[in-house]
Design a protein around this motif. Sequence first.
Motif, mmCIF file in Angstrom:
data_model
loop_
_atom_site.group_PDB
_atom_site.id
_atom_site.type_symbol
_atom_site.label_atom_id
_atom_site.label_comp_id
_atom_site.label_asym_id
_atom_site.label_seq_id
_atom_site.Cartn_x
_atom_site.Cartn_y
_atom_site.Cartn_z
ATOM 1 N N THR A 1 3.576 1.451 -64.400
ATOM 2 C CA THR A 1 4.232 1.518 -63.096
ATOM 3 C C THR A 1 5.590 0.827 -63.132
ATOM 4 O OG1 THR A 1 2.107 1.559 -61.948
ATOM 5 C CG2 THR A 1 4.018 0.885 -60.663
ATOM 6 N N GLY A 2 5.648 -0.337 -63.751
ATOM 7 C CA GLY A 2 6.911 -1.071 -63.835
ATOM 8 C C GLY A 2 7.982 -0.281 -64.567
ATOM 9 N N LYS A 3 7.632 0.324 -65.700
ATOM 10 C CA LYS A 3 8.600 1.111 -66.454
ATOM 11 C C LYS A 3 9.127 2.282 -65.632
ATOM 12 C CE LYS A 3 6.604 0.063 -70.999
ATOM 13 N NZ LYS A 3 5.847 0.621 -72.154
ATOM 14 N N MET A 4 8.226 2.968 -64.945
ATOM 15 C CA MET A 4 8.643 4.127 -64.152
ATOM 16 C C MET A 4 9.501 3.701 -62.969
ATOM 17 S SD MET A 4 5.089 6.332 -64.329
ATOM 18 C CE MET A 4 5.760 7.841 -63.627
ATOM 19 N N LEU A 5 9.153 2.585 -62.342
ATOM 20 C CA LEU A 5 9.933 2.115 -61.192
ATOM 21 C C LEU A 5 11.341 1.697 -61.604
ATOM 22 C CD1 LEU A 5 7.240 0.013 -59.308
ATOM 23 C CD2 LEU A 5 8.307 2.122 -58.488
ATOM 24 N N ARG A 6 11.468 1.057 -62.741
ATOM 25 C CA ARG A 6 12.800 0.634 -63.181
ATOM 26 C C ARG A 6 13.711 1.828 -63.455
ATOM 27 N NH1 ARG A 6 9.607 -3.635 -65.280
ATOM 28 N NH2 ARG A 6 9.112 -2.523 -67.221
ATOM 29 N N ASN A 7 13.136 2.950 -63.821
ATOM 30 C CA ASN A 7 13.926 4.172 -64.000
ATOM 31 C C ASN A 7 14.215 4.871 -62.676
ATOM 32 O OD1 ASN A 7 14.114 4.028 -66.821
ATOM 33 N ND2 ASN A 7 12.098 4.962 -67.089
ATOM 34 N N MET A 8 13.326 4.677 -61.708
ATOM 35 C CA MET A 8 13.473 5.350 -60.416
ATOM 36 C C MET A 8 14.468 4.667 -59.494
ATOM 37 S SD MET A 8 9.479 6.036 -59.400
ATOM 38 C CE MET A 8 9.920 6.190 -57.655
ATOM 39 N N LEU A 9 14.559 3.335 -59.593
ATOM 40 C CA LEU A 9 15.241 2.548 -58.574
ATOM 41 C C LEU A 9 16.553 1.970 -59.087
ATOM 42 C CD1 LEU A 9 12.075 0.610 -57.410
ATOM 43 C CD2 LEU A 9 13.139 2.515 -56.200
ATOM 44 N N SER A 10 17.496 1.823 -58.202
ATOM 45 C CA SER A 10 18.779 1.210 -58.547
ATOM 46 C C SER A 10 18.725 -0.279 -58.258
ATOM 47 C CB SER A 10 19.902 1.856 -57.733
ATOM 48 O OG SER A 10 19.663 1.665 -56.338
ATOM 49 N N GLY A 11 19.806 -0.989 -58.617
ATOM 50 C CA GLY A 11 19.944 -2.386 -58.235
ATOM 51 C C GLY A 11 19.449 -3.382 -59.242
ATOM 52 N N SER A 12 19.390 -3.036 -60.502
ATOM 53 C CA SER A 12 18.920 -3.972 -61.519
ATOM 54 C C SER A 12 19.747 -5.258 -61.484
ATOM 55 C CB SER A 12 19.029 -3.333 -62.914
ATOM 56 O OG SER A 12 18.645 -4.235 -63.911
ATOM 57 N N GLY A 13 19.057 -6.391 -61.543
ATOM 58 C CA GLY A 13 19.725 -7.688 -61.501
ATOM 59 C C GLY A 13 19.695 -8.329 -60.131
ATOM 60 N N THR A 14 19.689 -7.522 -59.082
ATOM 61 C CA THR A 14 19.591 -8.051 -57.720
ATOM 62 C C THR A 14 18.312 -7.573 -57.038
ATOM 63 O OG1 THR A 14 20.802 -6.156 -56.782
ATOM 64 C CG2 THR A 14 22.101 -8.057 -57.493
ATOM 65 N N ARG A 15 17.420 -7.033 -57.819
ATOM 66 C CA ARG A 15 16.240 -6.354 -57.287
ATOM 67 C C ARG A 15 14.971 -7.104 -57.698
ATOM 68 N NH1 ARG A 15 15.998 -1.191 -60.477
ATOM 69 N NH2 ARG A 15 15.170 -2.623 -62.036
ATOM 70 N N SER A 16 14.016 -7.137 -56.799
ATOM 71 C CA SER A 16 12.691 -7.658 -57.109
ATOM 72 C C SER A 16 11.680 -6.543 -56.890
ATOM 73 C CB SER A 16 12.347 -8.850 -56.214
ATOM 74 O OG SER A 16 11.065 -9.370 -56.513
ATOM 75 N N ILE A 17 10.799 -6.331 -57.870
ATOM 76 C CA ILE A 17 9.803 -5.270 -57.776
ATOM 77 C C ILE A 17 8.412 -5.883 -57.665
ATOM 78 C CG2 ILE A 17 8.725 -3.320 -58.944
ATOM 79 C CD1 ILE A 17 11.386 -2.672 -60.226
ATOM 80 N N LEU A 18 7.726 -5.554 -56.597
ATOM 81 C CA LEU A 18 6.351 -5.978 -56.354
ATOM 82 C C LEU A 18 5.466 -4.748 -56.511
ATOM 83 C CD1 LEU A 18 8.277 -8.009 -54.885
ATOM 84 C CD2 LEU A 18 6.508 -8.261 -53.149
ATOM 85 N N ARG A 19 4.420 -4.835 -57.343
ATOM 86 C CA ARG A 19 3.612 -3.643 -57.593
ATOM 87 C C ARG A 19 2.150 -4.011 -57.812
ATOM 88 N NH1 ARG A 19 6.783 -4.896 -62.174
ATOM 89 N NH2 ARG A 19 5.731 -4.864 -64.195
ATOM 90 N N ILE A 20 1.291 -3.009 -57.622
ATOM 91 C CA ILE A 20 -0.135 -3.208 -57.822
ATOM 92 C C ILE A 20 -0.632 -2.298 -58.939
ATOM 93 C CG2 ILE A 20 -0.526 -3.910 -55.439
ATOM 94 C CD1 ILE A 20 -1.745 -1.120 -54.926
ATOM 95 N N GLY A 21 -1.804 -2.640 -59.466
ATOM 96 C CA GLY A 21 -2.461 -1.832 -60.479
ATOM 97 C C GLY A 21 -3.681 -1.139 -59.905
ATOM 98 N N PRO A 22 -4.532 -0.584 -60.756
ATOM 99 C CA PRO A 22 -5.739 0.103 -60.280
ATOM 100 C C PRO A 22 -6.646 -0.777 -59.429
ATOM 101 C CG PRO A 22 -5.310 0.658 -62.576
ATOM 102 C CD PRO A 22 -4.327 -0.412 -62.211
ATOM 103 N N ALA A 23 -6.691 -2.085 -59.711
ATOM 104 C CA ALA A 23 -7.555 -2.972 -58.933
ATOM 105 C C ALA A 23 -7.167 -2.960 -57.457
ATOM 106 C CB ALA A 23 -7.490 -4.397 -59.487
ATOM 107 N N GLY A 24 -5.880 -2.977 -57.169
ATOM 108 C CA GLY A 24 -5.431 -2.926 -55.789
ATOM 109 C C GLY A 24 -5.708 -1.586 -55.137
ATOM 110 N N GLU A 25 -5.551 -0.529 -55.873
ATOM 111 C CA GLU A 25 -5.840 0.804 -55.343
ATOM 112 C C GLU A 25 -7.312 0.957 -54.992
ATOM 113 O OE1 GLU A 25 -2.558 2.822 -58.397
ATOM 114 O OE2 GLU A 25 -4.649 3.484 -58.408
ATOM 115 N N ASN A 26 -8.180 0.321 -55.789
ATOM 116 C CA ASN A 26 -9.622 0.473 -55.609
ATOM 117 C C ASN A 26 -10.235 -0.573 -54.704
ATOM 118 O OD1 ASN A 26 -9.885 2.764 -57.347
ATOM 119 N ND2 ASN A 26 -9.661 1.420 -59.117
ATOM 120 N N GLY A 27 -9.401 -1.393 -54.069
ATOM 121 C CA GLY A 27 -9.903 -2.332 -53.071
ATOM 122 C C GLY A 27 -10.573 -3.567 -53.633
ATOM 123 N N CYS A 28 -10.262 -3.946 -54.873
ATOM 124 C CA CYS A 28 -10.809 -5.179 -55.425
ATOM 125 C C CYS A 28 -10.363 -6.352 -54.560
ATOM 126 C CB CYS A 28 -10.350 -5.373 -56.866
ATOM 127 S SG CYS A 28 -10.814 -6.963 -57.589
#
Length: 583
Positions: free
Chosen positions: A142-169
């Motif tokens: 997810t991180g790799k794909m988001l860094r290619n999708m989004l602009s603003g490298s250096g001033t950007r913070s990326i918050l993301r979840i994995g399968p555990a978050g999707e599955n309600g852990c």
Amino acid sequence: MIRPHFRVVIVDLSARKTRVENLPGREQWLGGSGLAALCFEKYGDPALPWNDPAQPLIFAIGPLTGYFPLMSKTVCAFLSPYHGQYAESHAGGRSALALRFADMDALVVVGRAERPCVLSIGHKHMEIKDAPFLWGKDVFTTGKMLRNMLSGSGTRSILRIGPAGENGCAYACINVDTYRHFGRLGAGAVMGAKNLKAIAIQGDASFPLPEGKAYAQAFKDIYALLTETSMMSKYHDLGTAGNMAALNELKSLPWRNLQATTDPGIEGISGERFAKDMLLRNTACAGCPVGCIHIGFLREKFMADNRYLYRQVAYDYEPIFSLGSMLGMTDGFAVLGLMDAVEREGLDCMSGGVALAWATEALQKGHISLAETLTPLQFGDAEGYKAAIGHLGRGTNEFYRRLAQGTMKAASHYNGQDYACVLGQEMAGYATGETFFVSESLSFRHSHLDSSAYSADQKPQDKDAEKVASGFVKDEASRIVLTSMVGCLFARGVYTTERLQQALGSLGYEDAAANLEPAGQAIQRLRWRLRMRSGYDPVHAKIPKRYTEVVTWKGPIDAEYMETLRQTYAAKLVELGSESQPG
């Protein structure tokens, strides 16, 4: 520009709209923990389920963020899937500075998107990008794909979840800029319930620094203490991993689901061993000159052509305890491999490790079988744990789905409550004694950082329950001031009340500076009211039997004193959370 109010940005994922509200009360609620509680009181509903679309997910910073070093944390507040009550989690990375440069004191996310999405937001834009192709992807992909999708490298913070978050852990975390996390009590599941795979905060604005000598002098004084004295050196050198050998020596390090508190195998997973054999580099949160984040290297062999892949894994005391000694692991590289697996699924490392330690003992005792675990679990066996981590993150069967809702919930179903190492949530790595066990069991975040209890246990002390419980309350209130700034708690020796007042005054927040102690107490009361409105009853909280069996450097646990202290502290918390209390 210094503002007397809070600038709060509310994003409604259902309506795909944004609005800005200015909330008064900075001198009373300060920011961070105080602002998060204020926002939840305004936008949340303790009577609704945690996954109701109307419930807010709140990210708040403090008045010193962006102006002073180590004011680099963000407070995330939400109704927890772990216990259904109001909760906080704290994380560093770039999130705090990104919010400051996006001109937000708080970001509040409500609603639920129709399909999996990514929220991109900054000072001048808000975009909700549909991203069903990211659903099911692990944190790294997810991180790799988001860094290619989004602009603003250096001033950007990326918050993301994995399968555990999707599955309600219930202990799914939010990964922040790869090496930091909103780790405890299930913030990742809240994002998952909102169909929100990631948030990208773009720090795309600027703000002037205060003019005059007061700010420059305050910054210089604080920066010198952080960089020119030894006050912070231990966090940069061995880091918190240095606690492993020290606690093992004190017979206070949990081993094999807390069946022991010391073991000669510490040599393989000590902070010194990590530094000698596995440390690749140090890094830091944005706005921090200390560099306490230790990055180890993990080598994996490609069987086809004998080539190796090297991956970078952040480590510190908590994951080494939970995925090392708690699981009977004595090989540091194997522990790094388990950390890597936990990161991939988006699990909280402490809850994940402690849950699997319980499952291992439950399997040994015959309370569960391979039909539940799907893979052999044995203390010291990394391969079995790697497979189990994947099952836990993805909820492969009924057993792992139960375990993902909390170790005690699974233990209650399989008759393993006595040896479940749960103190409000899965324990932190301090088997230091009665004071810590009671503090973590009942305190607001069920965190070792809610008070100095684990440190107090390492010294001789009188068994005066009233005095100790009153100390918990006072200690929490003082720490709330710092988490409302929002400062790194490692720097609490630097950011004394006097220095916080100096810093706030230099920015023009004289009223807040003069009100720190009353503000801390008011925030403390509000947080406990919110917690109790959402169902918390400290009087009936129990400490599992396993904790009465512990032997530390002081000898066996005094179960009678521990119960007296628990009752005394619980009564004080009920009083703090009373609706009749002022503030």
